[in-house]
Design an enzyme around this catalytic site. Structure first.
Site, PDB file in Angstrom:
ATOM      1  N   GLY A 132       1.139  -4.184  13.484  1.00  0.00           N
ATOM      2  CA  GLY A 132       2.295  -3.350  13.206  1.00  0.00           C
ATOM      3  C   GLY A 132       1.970  -1.871  13.361  1.00  0.00           C
ATOM      4  N   HIS A 133       0.748  -1.579  13.791  1.00  0.00           N
ATOM      5  CA  HIS A 133       0.306  -0.177  13.836  1.00  0.00           C
ATOM      6  C   HIS A 133       0.079   0.292  15.272  1.00  0.00           C
ATOM      7  CE1 HIS A 133      -0.316   0.026   9.473  1.00  0.00           C
ATOM      8  NE2 HIS A 133      -0.738  -1.228   9.571  1.00  0.00           N
ATOM      9  N   ASP A 147       3.895   4.462   8.360  1.00  0.00           N
ATOM     10  CA  ASP A 147       3.248   3.522   9.276  1.00  0.00           C
ATOM     11  C   ASP A 147       4.176   3.284  10.455  1.00  0.00           C
ATOM     12  OD1 ASP A 147       1.290   3.384   7.405  1.00  0.00           O
ATOM     13  OD2 ASP A 147       1.505   1.254   6.962  1.00  0.00           O
ATOM     14  N   SER A 196       6.161 -10.310   4.169  1.00  0.00           N
ATOM     15  CA  SER A 196       6.958  -9.099   4.387  1.00  0.00           C
ATOM     16  C   SER A 196       7.318  -8.865   5.851  1.00  0.00           C
ATOM     17  CB  SER A 196       6.196  -7.880   3.849  1.00  0.00           C
ATOM     18  OG  SER A 196       4.976  -7.742   4.547  1.00  0.00           O
ATOM     19  N   ASN A 197       6.740  -9.625   6.761  1.00  0.00           N
ATOM     20  CA  ASN A 197       7.046  -9.409   8.172  1.00  0.00           C
ATOM     21  C   ASN A 197       8.374 -10.084   8.520  1.00  0.00           C
ATOM     22  OD1 ASN A 197       7.137  -9.137  10.956  1.00  0.00           O
ATOM     23  ND2 ASN A 197       4.902  -9.134  11.107  1.00  0.00           N
ATOM     24  N   ASP A 211       0.823  -1.219   0.000  1.00  0.00           N
ATOM     25  CA  ASP A 211       0.000   0.000   0.000  1.00  0.00           C
ATOM     26  C   ASP A 211       0.858   1.271   0.000  1.00  0.00           C
ATOM     27  OD1 ASP A 211       0.705  -0.877   2.554  1.00  0.00           O
ATOM     28  OD2 ASP A 211      -0.995   0.103   3.523  1.00  0.00           O
ATOM     29  N   HIS A 212       2.191   1.072  -0.064  1.00  0.00           N
ATOM     30  CA  HIS A 212       3.094   2.227  -0.151  1.00  0.00           C
ATOM     31  C   HIS A 212       4.015   2.168  -1.382  1.00  0.00           C
ATOM     32  CE1 HIS A 212       2.001   3.806   3.870  1.00  0.00           C
ATOM     33  NE2 HIS A 212       1.595   2.567   3.989  1.00  0.00           N
ATOM     34  N   HIS A 220       0.017 -13.272  16.689  1.00  0.00           N
ATOM     35  CA  HIS A 220       0.080 -12.090  15.829  1.00  0.00           C
ATOM     36  C   HIS A 220      -0.076 -10.845  16.681  1.00  0.00           C
ATOM     37  CE1 HIS A 220      -0.264  -9.582  12.301  1.00  0.00           C
ATOM     38  NE2 HIS A 220      -1.342  -9.022  12.813  1.00  0.00           N
ATOM     39  N   VAL A 221       0.727  -9.836  16.388  1.00  0.00           N
ATOM     40  CA  VAL A 221       0.463  -8.503  16.931  1.00  0.00           C
ATOM     41  C   VAL A 221       0.440  -7.542  15.752  1.00  0.00           C
ATOM     42  CG1 VAL A 221       1.541  -8.944  19.170  1.00  0.00           C
ATOM     43  CG2 VAL A 221       2.910  -7.988  17.308  1.00  0.00           C
ATOM     44  N   GLU A 268      -0.404   8.325  10.879  1.00  0.00           N
ATOM     45  CA  GLU A 268      -1.253   7.226  10.393  1.00  0.00           C
ATOM     46  C   GLU A 268      -2.298   6.831  11.427  1.00  0.00           C
ATOM     47  OE1 GLU A 268      -1.305   3.499  10.740  1.00  0.00           O
ATOM     48  OE2 GLU A 268       0.593   2.988  11.695  1.00  0.00           O
TER      49      GLU A 268
END
Lengths: 560, 560
Positions: free
Chosen positions: B369-370, B163, B233-234, B77-78, B366-367, B195
């Site tokens: 990224g935001h 982000d 991508s993580n 998205d970037h 999962h956590v 963001e």
């Protein structure tokens, strides 16, 4: 088809490995009883399909043996198939008062009232269908008047729970028959069919009363108008909304077709207690101050055309959200509906409303109608079944329910996870899962029931992604020479006016193909197939190379 | 287009009132700098569309003023729009090493490597683009090498956060430049763009390390093979998976195109530490015992064709899930993807795997990224901006972010919630939102960029729901008499062979229409429009009455 003597068969025709279109069959000797007749909504891959119902070929083959349809409760996934199926298989229907009220509404809508006999029962009824005595027990769920069913066959008792939870403080004092369940269990249950919707959830589902308390609190703090949306069929919740509005001296405006329908049916049958003069018409909205009104409406799942969606978008002529109004989603978004709900919340914030939204576990504005793990274990413990068939759920739910049953002592080898169409036969003391009966999804599209098949759906899929390119060509009867065309028509592929170069190339390729074939095939009239195939292949290849799209290519050759 | 002197303008071309296709513009006098160039995926209403990118008409109009594209990080998205947009607007690109690595991969795939200049920067870089000095600060996010950007214009400093979250115990010691942020804030920030993805979430997003601990624990308890899927991508999470595998003496097989790609790029650039000999090829799977293997694969969002989906369905030739294997979804299903993930979990349970699935908050796998609310407030507090523009989020997120900004002391009248295309102009000490520039969604369909418009999409919608019915008719040139036809072709409407009665009726209606018109219109050749319209209307009406479906009806009239 002959019948095996003294054989008890349990069959799923819908509702296992899926959520929706519940239909189960209990057969003993020559007597077949159907439990529920639900529908479900198609996923996005089934383009243009309105609704899915069970394939009832098995029941049609055994028409003379079918003794009746017993319905556990009035939700779509248990009654939605009735108007479609009753046309093909006219069987007497047995259901409680509210459930019957909702079924009658459906039959009326389809012009089918009077085509079949409807029998009103309640949890204390005793029926004998064919040679099978049947008794019932009441359960708690997110709609009133729900039944569990006990089939007392000579082989033993089969229990079908319907949808349930244990709500020990139910709204309107609709208590579950927990003592009767215990009694049935003590008398011995051969096989239990129990619903699995929440088998993945630990704990005990909270009482519906919890929602009532939160609604009351939110109403007490609201200053402007209150908009509240929930599932229309959740009559208990509607009652709690009415109670809260009454305490705050607010009038209620009911909006949305299904909400108006349920309020009418449920109040006329006595399931909703509405103080007199409390409901006002939408046309009277201007007679009241903002703090005197509650607007109870459909659209809790974010449906853009439902009342809530239209109000949020400012598309409703008679009522609008003003800054400071409170909007309550007394619901959790069902997976898949989050985006639609989010769109509506966005619109409401733009109108400066206060919005209570999100999962019920966070807002307190929704509790499930289905039993969580501790309640499923309680049902299994009460019934102590010899055999167990988890129903009403996708595979992982059935799987988790199996683990729960094992945990409370059901023998692992006595648990059957079945597919739609699978039969569990019990002869003597032995249960076997070996047979299958016809089963499947019957698609309803408009007035057509079952006429949309794989070819039509496959075509819709191609058309939806890349549209269609039609190439029309007229050839002379005597010489196969081109009389007119090729004319090229595009729909949903590219906009022809902006793609002239591409269309010229298609034109050229088509001409080349026809010329090449004319040199090979002469004066034979039956080779249109070859022409069409070559045009299709060459044009298709060219378009994919140029656009990376694969429209349906339809050459039409006319001979004059 | 003339430029107003000493005017600072902040413009959103993508990323507000939506999630995805981020693109922001900072203009001072004659210098335009672009921040990010993202893409987003279409919703299901945009049939056949592959991807959506920002409309860059504004940038094309001001081509000579564009000084460069600065990219905050390497998520789709970037960066997803870069290969499509660089073809139309060749601007130098500035990004960190990992981000550049991912951009290069994209440009290579599109055959565009070398068409534009790529400049590697890091958080300590100083740039001057046009006359605007730019500095950076590093942030934490779910991919390494993320930047926040400070534009030091003569009007004042504008900060774009990219982000971010605040991970105070980051994996691989990639600490955020919190002191630098404080310094920027102390020096004075005119405007902050921050963001808003998690602006609805209370609290503080947990550290990525928490996931590492849960992965380690799950690996320690696993007996058979371990399958684990996450966002490719993580990179931090991949590192933690590698670490856990290493501790348990397991080899890793990497599966799925994007996973293989990221592991390659990130390890070759030094962002992933992989012990030597740890990665083994899929062809070597049989050389190892089950407890010696971890399969790291794509498909965490339930994509049926990704590695996890194919393995779960038993469609992968080289690797299979055996009873007792452990499968871990190190991810939360993104709203809308729950059903696809559920299908795969169903399949895995049928294969008797142990499956760890569900929301990250429940599984610990999962956590986000935001930044959650407390972190957003921390950023606002560090930056102390005079003006605040919440970006990167749907309306309700921007709205909640506004409330947070007000809570930490930003003046309500200094907060701008803008739409894509909106401009915030700052002249002197005054900020105004009055102008709009061209903006919108550009659709990519195959190789076509922007060529699929509303008409094509509307046609696809009609075709997808009810298909098409084509009626071909040949009329004589001189007399308008029917030479051949009507021939009727159905695709995606009904299966013609099973609908002969219906087709006969369409045939009859068409003939009747033509005959009636022939009596009115004679010898004029230009009235095919009238013929087509009457056939369309009569046949359409008839079909709707008979089927409640509305196929596209396409009469084709050929004159010979």
């Amino acid at each position: 088809m002959s019948t095996v003597q003294n054989r008890l068969s349990i069959i799923a025709l819908g509702g296992v490995n899926e959520i929706g279109k519940n239909m189960y069959v209990i057969q003993y000797d020559d007597d077949i009883i159907v439990v529920d007749c639900g529908s479900k909504f198609p996923d996005e891959s089934l383009l243009g399909i309105d609704v899915i119902i069970p394939d009832i070929a098995f029941l049609l083959e055994n028409k003379s043996r079918v003794r009746g349809l017993v319905v556990t409760h009035g939700h779509e996934d248990h009654i939605g198939g009735i108007p479609y199926i009753i046309k093909q298989l006219n069987m007497p229907v047995y259901a409680t008062r509210l459930t019957l009220g909702l079924i009658k509404g459906k039959l009326k809508e389809h012009g089918l009232l009077g085509t079949t006999t409807l029998h009103q029962i309640d949890s204390s009824s005793s029926l004998t269908l064919g040679s099978i005595p049947i008794s019932f027990f009441s359960t708690n769920h997110s709609i009133p008047d729900c039944l569990g069913i006990a089939f007392h066959t000579p082989q033993g008792t089969v229990v079908h729970t319907g949808d349930f939870k244990f709500d020990l403080t139910p709204v309107n004092e609709q208590f579950a028959d927990i003592h009767k369940m215990a009694q049935i269990g003590m008398n011995g249950v051969l096989a239990l069919l129990s619903e699995s919707t929440n088998a993945e959830r630990p704990g005990f589902t909270p009482s519906e009363r919890l929602v009532g308390e939160h609604i009351h609190e939110a109403f007490a703090h609201a200053e402007g108008k209150i908009f509240i949306t929930t599932f229309a069929s959740n009559v208990h919740r509607l009652q709690q909304i009415i109670n809260a509005a009454d305490k705050m001296n607010r009038k209620i405006i009911v909006m949305g077709r299904s909400m108006v329908n349920v309020v009418e049916v449920a109040s006329s049958l006595g399931y909703l207690n509405i103080p007199s003069n409390m409901i006002v018409e939408i046309t009277e909205v201007d007679k009241y101050k903002r703090h005197e009104l509650v607007i109870l409406c459909t659209g809790s799942q974010g449906e853009p055309m439902a009342a809530m969606g239209r109000i949020a978008a400012g598309n409703h002529r008679q009522v609008e959200v003003s800054p400071g109004d409170t909007v309550i989603f007394a619901s959790s978004p069902i997976p898949g509906n989050e985006r639609n709900v989010a769109r509506i919340v966005d619109n409401l914030f733009e109108r400066k409303a206060k919005v209570i939204y999100g999962p019920g576990a966070v807002t307190g504005m929704h509790v499930s109608g289905h039993a969580s793990q501790e309640e499923l274990k309680l049902m299994l413990t009460l019934m102590k079944p010899q055999y167990f068939i988890p129903i009403h759920g996708e595979y992982r739910m059935l799987h988790q329910h199996r683990l729960l049953a094992e945990a409370v002592g059901v023998k692992a080898s006595n648990i059957f996870i079945i597919n739609n169409g699978d039969v569990v036969d019990i002869v003597g003391s032995e249960a076997l899962q070996e047979r299958k009966v016809p089963n499947g999804n019957t698609f309803v599209d408009g007035l057509g029931i079952g006429d949309v098949g794989n070819i039509v759906l496959r075509d819709r899929k191609v058309l939806s992604a890349d549209g269609i390119l039609i190439i029309v060509l007229t050839l002379g009867k005597s010489d196969n020479k081109i009389v007119s065309g090729p004319d090229i028509i595009s729909r949903g592929f590219v906009f022809v006016k902006e793609s002239e170069g591409l269309m010229e190339e298609v034109h050229r390729i088509t001409l080349r193909e026809v010329e090449q074939l004319q040199q090979v095939i002469t004066k034979t009239n039956n080779n249109w197939g070859i022409y069409k195939q070559s045009i299709k292949e060459s044009v298709g290849k060219f378009l994919y190379a140029k656009t990376k799209r694969r429209p349906m290519i339809l050459p039409i050759i006319i001979q004059v």
